[in-house]
Design an enzyme around this catalytic site. Structure first.
Site, PDB file in Angstrom:
ATOM      1  N   CYS A 111       0.969  -1.196   0.094  1.00  0.00           N
ATOM      2  CA  CYS A 111      -0.080   0.140  -0.007  1.00  0.00           C
ATOM      3  C   CYS A 111       0.733   1.302  -0.039  1.00  0.00           C
ATOM      4  O   CYS A 111       1.540   1.623  -1.104  1.00  0.00           O
ATOM      5  CB  CYS A 111      -0.919  -0.233   1.242  1.00  0.00           C
ATOM      6  N   HIS A 112       0.860   2.123   0.906  1.00  0.00           N
ATOM      7  CA  HIS A 112       1.591   3.203   1.323  1.00  0.00           C
ATOM      8  C   HIS A 112       3.038   2.822   1.896  1.00  0.00           C
ATOM      9  O   HIS A 112       3.841   3.679   1.744  1.00  0.00           O
ATOM     10  CB  HIS A 112       1.040   4.426   2.006  1.00  0.00           C
ATOM     11  N   ALA A 113       3.268   1.718   2.224  1.00  0.00           N
ATOM     12  CA  ALA A 113       4.778   1.528   2.744  1.00  0.00           C
ATOM     13  C   ALA A 113       6.021   1.618   1.800  1.00  0.00           C
ATOM     14  O   ALA A 113       7.061   1.884   2.265  1.00  0.00           O
ATOM     15  CB  ALA A 113       4.599  -0.016   3.457  1.00  0.00           C
ATOM     16  N   TRP A 115       6.680   4.114   0.647  1.00  0.00           N
ATOM     17  CA  TRP A 115       7.309   5.185   1.128  1.00  0.00           C
ATOM     18  C   TRP A 115       8.504   5.216   2.170  1.00  0.00           C
ATOM     19  O   TRP A 115       9.477   5.873   1.751  1.00  0.00           O
ATOM     20  CB  TRP A 115       6.315   6.098   1.900  1.00  0.00           C
TER      21      TRP A 115
END
Length: 186
Positions: A111-113, A115
């Site tokens: 997902c956003h990990a 980043w």
């Protein structure tokens, strides 16, 4: 070849992780026979985010300061918007991710990990997927963003969203069983 039943896997998270993105990999990897520890910044319980509101607390096994990369075969980084955004400004968390990379161990981010992978300098020249809203961030960091369920590039596994958790967990098991992945240092 290492067996998943002999593997030890670390999940690193803080408050605001997407509930399913921590719990499903934790539970699926345990069902496959791996030992799975959850670490938080301070070793205290952490609270998830469940789609549109705060979710449940999750028990934690270790504080980040007590984690030794040599004890683990893989690192799993749950997403959600809050969790990776808080972790990416923690120097110790980024240092841990780099250490897993430098040891050739599996790193899995959903997902956003990714980043966190960007912050650790691990996406340049690599095929990566993520939640669509951070695709530009991945590309700006030099990653080759793919709009697919799961991508594995030399032991770094990325996945788009909670709908892809089954494939994400299966790929983590596969990569752990492949063993060490030689790649350039972070």
């Amino acid at each position: 070849m290492p067996k998943i039943t002999e593997a030890k896997i670390l999940i690193l998270a803080t408050n605001g992780f997407e509930q399913a993105e921590l719990e499903v990999p934790r539970d699926k990897l345990r069902e496959a026979g791996a030992t799975v520890d959850v670490a938080s910044l301070d070793g205290q319980k952490i609270k998830g985010w469940d789609k549109t509101d705060w979710g449940q607390e999750v028990d934690v096994d270790k504080a980040l300061d007590d984690v030794r990369v040599t004890d683990y075969d893989a690192l799993v980084l749950p997403g959600g918007q809050i969790n990776p955004d808080l972790l990416r400004v923690e120097p110790e968390a980024i240092a841990l991710i780099k250490e897993f990379n430098n040891a050739g161990k599996v790193i899995a981010a959903i997902c956003h990990a990714p980043w966190l992978l960007i912050e650790a300098g691990l996406v340049s020249g690599r095929e990566v997927t993520s939640y669509k809203s951070i695709s530009t961030d991945v590309q700006n960091a030099g990653g080759n963003w793919k709009d697919v369920e799961v991508v594995s590039d030399n032991g770094i596994v990325t996945s788009r969203n909670p709908g892809d958790l089954e494939a994400f967990c299966k790929k983590i098991v596969e990569e752990v069983q492949e063993g060490r992945h030689d790649r350039k240092a972070a």
